[in-house]
Scaffold this motif. Sequence first.
Motif, PDB file in Angstrom:
ATOM      1  N   MET A  61       0.850  -1.207   0.000  1.00 35.49           N
ATOM      2  CA  MET A  61       0.000   0.000   0.000  1.00 35.49           C
ATOM      3  C   MET A  61       0.874   1.241   0.000  1.00 35.49           C
ATOM      4  N   VAL A  62       1.225   1.699  -1.175  1.00 33.09           N
ATOM      5  CA  VAL A  62       2.097   2.869  -1.293  1.00 33.09           C
ATOM      6  C   VAL A  62       1.403   3.940  -2.128  1.00 33.09           C
ATOM      7  N   PRO A  63       0.657   4.842  -1.459  1.00 29.11           N
ATOM      8  CA  PRO A  63      -0.029   5.868  -2.240  1.00 29.11           C
ATOM      9  C   PRO A  63       0.956   6.858  -2.869  1.00 29.11           C
ATOM     10  N   LEU A  64       0.560   7.437  -3.978  1.00 28.51           N
ATOM     11  CA  LEU A  64       1.382   8.403  -4.693  1.00 28.51           C
ATOM     12  C   LEU A  64       0.897   9.814  -4.396  1.00 28.51           C
ATOM     13  N   GLU A  65       1.778  10.784  -4.591  1.00 31.30           N
ATOM     14  CA  GLU A  65       1.433  12.185  -4.334  1.00 31.30           C
ATOM     15  C   GLU A  65       0.558  12.733  -5.461  1.00 31.30           C
ATOM     16  N   ILE A  66      -0.495  13.444  -5.077  1.00 28.85           N
ATOM     17  CA  ILE A  66      -1.456  13.976  -6.052  1.00 28.85           C
ATOM     18  C   ILE A  66      -1.183  15.465  -6.284  1.00 28.85           C
ATOM     19  N   LEU A  67      -0.991  15.836  -7.544  1.00 29.00           N
ATOM     20  CA  LEU A  67      -0.794  17.245  -7.894  1.00 29.00           C
ATOM     21  C   LEU A  67      -2.082  18.013  -7.627  1.00 29.00           C
ATOM     22  N   GLU A  68      -1.936  19.259  -7.188  1.00 24.31           N
ATOM     23  CA  GLU A  68      -3.111  20.093  -6.924  1.00 24.31           C
ATOM     24  C   GLU A  68      -3.142  21.343  -7.794  1.00 24.31           C
ATOM     25  N   PHE A  69      -4.356  21.684  -8.246  1.00 26.48           N
ATOM     26  CA  PHE A  69      -4.620  22.926  -8.967  1.00 26.48           C
ATOM     27  C   PHE A  69      -4.088  24.093  -8.153  1.00 26.48           C
ATOM     28  N   PRO A  70      -3.410  25.084  -8.731  1.00 25.82           N
ATOM     29  CA  PRO A  70      -3.180  25.305 -10.163  1.00 25.82           C
ATOM     30  C   PRO A  70      -1.823  24.796 -10.672  1.00 25.82           C
ATOM     31  N   ASP A  71      -1.357  23.677 -10.195  1.00 28.76           N
ATOM     32  CA  ASP A  71      -0.064  23.154 -10.656  1.00 28.76           C
ATOM     33  C   ASP A  71      -0.076  23.020 -12.191  1.00 28.76           C
ATOM     34  N   PRO A  72       0.864  23.676 -12.876  1.00 31.67           N
ATOM     35  CA  PRO A  72       0.844  23.659 -14.351  1.00 31.67           C
ATOM     36  C   PRO A  72       1.038  22.260 -14.948  1.00 31.67           C
ATOM     37  N   ARG A  73       1.603  21.346 -14.163  1.00 33.50           N
ATOM     38  CA  ARG A  73       1.799  19.983 -14.689  1.00 33.50           C
ATOM     39  C   ARG A  73       0.476  19.272 -14.952  1.00 33.50           C
TER      40      ARG A  73
ATOM     41  N   ILE B 247      -0.822   0.630 -11.923  1.00 34.81           N
ATOM     42  CA  ILE B 247      -2.284   0.585 -11.775  1.00 34.81           C
ATOM     43  C   ILE B 247      -2.655   0.259 -10.325  1.00 34.81           C
ATOM     44  N   ASP B 248      -1.963  -0.703  -9.725  1.00 32.30           N
ATOM     45  CA  ASP B 248      -2.257  -1.060  -8.321  1.00 32.30           C
ATOM     46  C   ASP B 248      -1.979   0.112  -7.383  1.00 32.30           C
ATOM     47  N   ARG B 249      -0.901   0.844  -7.648  1.00 33.98           N
ATOM     48  CA  ARG B 249      -0.591   2.005  -6.802  1.00 33.98           C
ATOM     49  C   ARG B 249      -1.618   3.123  -7.015  1.00 33.98           C
ATOM     50  N   MET B 250      -2.091   3.249  -8.250  1.00 36.43           N
ATOM     51  CA  MET B 250      -3.138   4.256  -8.504  1.00 36.43           C
ATOM     52  C   MET B 250      -4.426   3.892  -7.778  1.00 36.43           C
ATOM     53  N   LEU B 251      -4.771   2.616  -7.793  1.00 35.62           N
ATOM     54  CA  LEU B 251      -5.981   2.178  -7.079  1.00 35.62           C
ATOM     55  C   LEU B 251      -5.818   2.429  -5.578  1.00 35.62           C
ATOM     56  N   ASP B 252      -4.664   2.077  -5.017  1.00 32.80           N
ATOM     57  CA  ASP B 252      -4.396   2.336  -3.596  1.00 32.80           C
ATOM     58  C   ASP B 252      -4.572   3.823  -3.291  1.00 32.80           C
ATOM     59  N   THR B 253      -4.007   4.658  -4.144  1.00 33.28           N
ATOM     60  CA  THR B 253      -4.043   6.107  -3.935  1.00 33.28           C
ATOM     61  C   THR B 253      -5.482   6.611  -3.998  1.00 33.28           C
ATOM     62  N   MET B 254      -6.255   6.106  -4.970  1.00 29.93           N
ATOM     63  CA  MET B 254      -7.654   6.526  -5.108  1.00 29.93           C
ATOM     64  C   MET B 254      -8.482   6.079  -3.896  1.00 29.93           C
ATOM     65  N   TYR B 255      -8.322   4.814  -3.491  1.00 29.59           N
ATOM     66  CA  TYR B 255      -9.134   4.301  -2.376  1.00 29.59           C
ATOM     67  C   TYR B 255      -8.768   4.990  -1.068  1.00 29.59           C
ATOM     68  N   GLU B 256      -7.478   5.292  -0.887  1.00 30.15           N
ATOM     69  CA  GLU B 256      -7.072   5.909   0.364  1.00 30.15           C
ATOM     70  C   GLU B 256      -7.560   7.350   0.476  1.00 30.15           C
ATOM     71  N   ALA B 257      -7.711   8.018  -0.681  1.00 33.73           N
ATOM     72  CA  ALA B 257      -7.999   9.472  -0.675  1.00 33.73           C
ATOM     73  C   ALA B 257      -9.200   9.892   0.189  1.00 33.73           C
ATOM     74  N   PRO B 258     -10.428   9.351   0.118  1.00 29.50           N
ATOM     75  CA  PRO B 258     -10.888   8.399  -0.874  1.00 29.50           C
ATOM     76  C   PRO B 258     -11.490   9.143  -2.059  1.00 29.50           C
ATOM     77  N   GLY B 259     -11.374   8.506  -3.234  1.00 32.02           N
ATOM     78  CA  GLY B 259     -11.944   9.101  -4.429  1.00 32.02           C
ATOM     79  C   GLY B 259     -12.651   8.053  -5.260  1.00 32.02           C
ATOM     80  N   ILE B 260     -13.338   8.514  -6.311  1.00 30.94           N
ATOM     81  CA  ILE B 260     -14.047   7.589  -7.208  1.00 30.94           C
ATOM     82  C   ILE B 260     -13.378   7.524  -8.581  1.00 30.94           C
ATOM     83  N   GLY B 261     -12.365   8.381  -8.778  1.00 31.99           N
ATOM     84  CA  GLY B 261     -11.663   8.359 -10.055  1.00 31.99           C
ATOM     85  C   GLY B 261     -10.320   9.052  -9.927  1.00 31.99           C
ATOM     86  N   LEU B 262      -9.356   8.565 -10.687  1.00 34.47           N
ATOM     87  CA  LEU B 262      -8.010   9.156 -10.650  1.00 34.47           C
ATOM     88  C   LEU B 262      -7.356   8.926 -12.010  1.00 34.47           C
TER      89      LEU B 262
END
Length: 167
Positions: free
Chosen positions: A1-13, A32-47
């Motif tokens: 379970m290694v979530p990734l850092e999520i960029l935040e608006f207004p980050d130009p990237r 894909i597994d790390r993206m799912l971990d990151t989405m579920y932990e947030a929690p979010g419905i899409g990433l």
Amino acid sequence: MVPLEILEFPDPRLRTTAKPVKEIDGKLNKLIDRMLDTMYEAPGIGLAATQLNIHQRLVVLDISQNKDSPLILINPVLASQEGELETDEGCLSVPGFYEAVTRASHIHVKALSRDGDPISIEAEDLLAVCIQHEIDHLDGKLFVDYLSAAKRQMIRKKLLKLQRQQA
Ligand code: QAP
Ligand code: CO
């Protein structure tokens, strides 16, 4: 379970156009597994990969209550969009803000699965909205782009202030 850092608006990237995935291999499936971990932990419905500063055409979604129905779309393409639906949208890259956005209510999307098989999905309502929101990310677009300039500017200022406080 290694979530990734999520960029935040207004980050130009977040404005980067993602490139098609070329190879669906073990490395991509790990991502894909790390993206799912990151989405579920947030929690979010899409990433979208763009939100993680990974500029490949890859999104993960799960709109189920039980968070047990992940949908992975590689190189997704909207084949058709019909109807209209207004939804209060949020975004992990725009934390704390929800605003009404109108999108197509029914879509047909083609993509590849995490096994590399072609998939063709007819989606409606929240799933349709969520898929359109995530494909927008791959094209460098955010839901705030559909709001008035004044609202977008207000959100931008508030988020920049919060980000400054966190830094
Ligand atoms: C996209 O967004 C979406 O502000 C996915 O503080 C959302 O998962 C499409 C989230 C709604 C259509 C309707 C947002 C989490 C999650 C926040 C998300 C927050 C914590 C957003
Ligand atoms: Co988003």
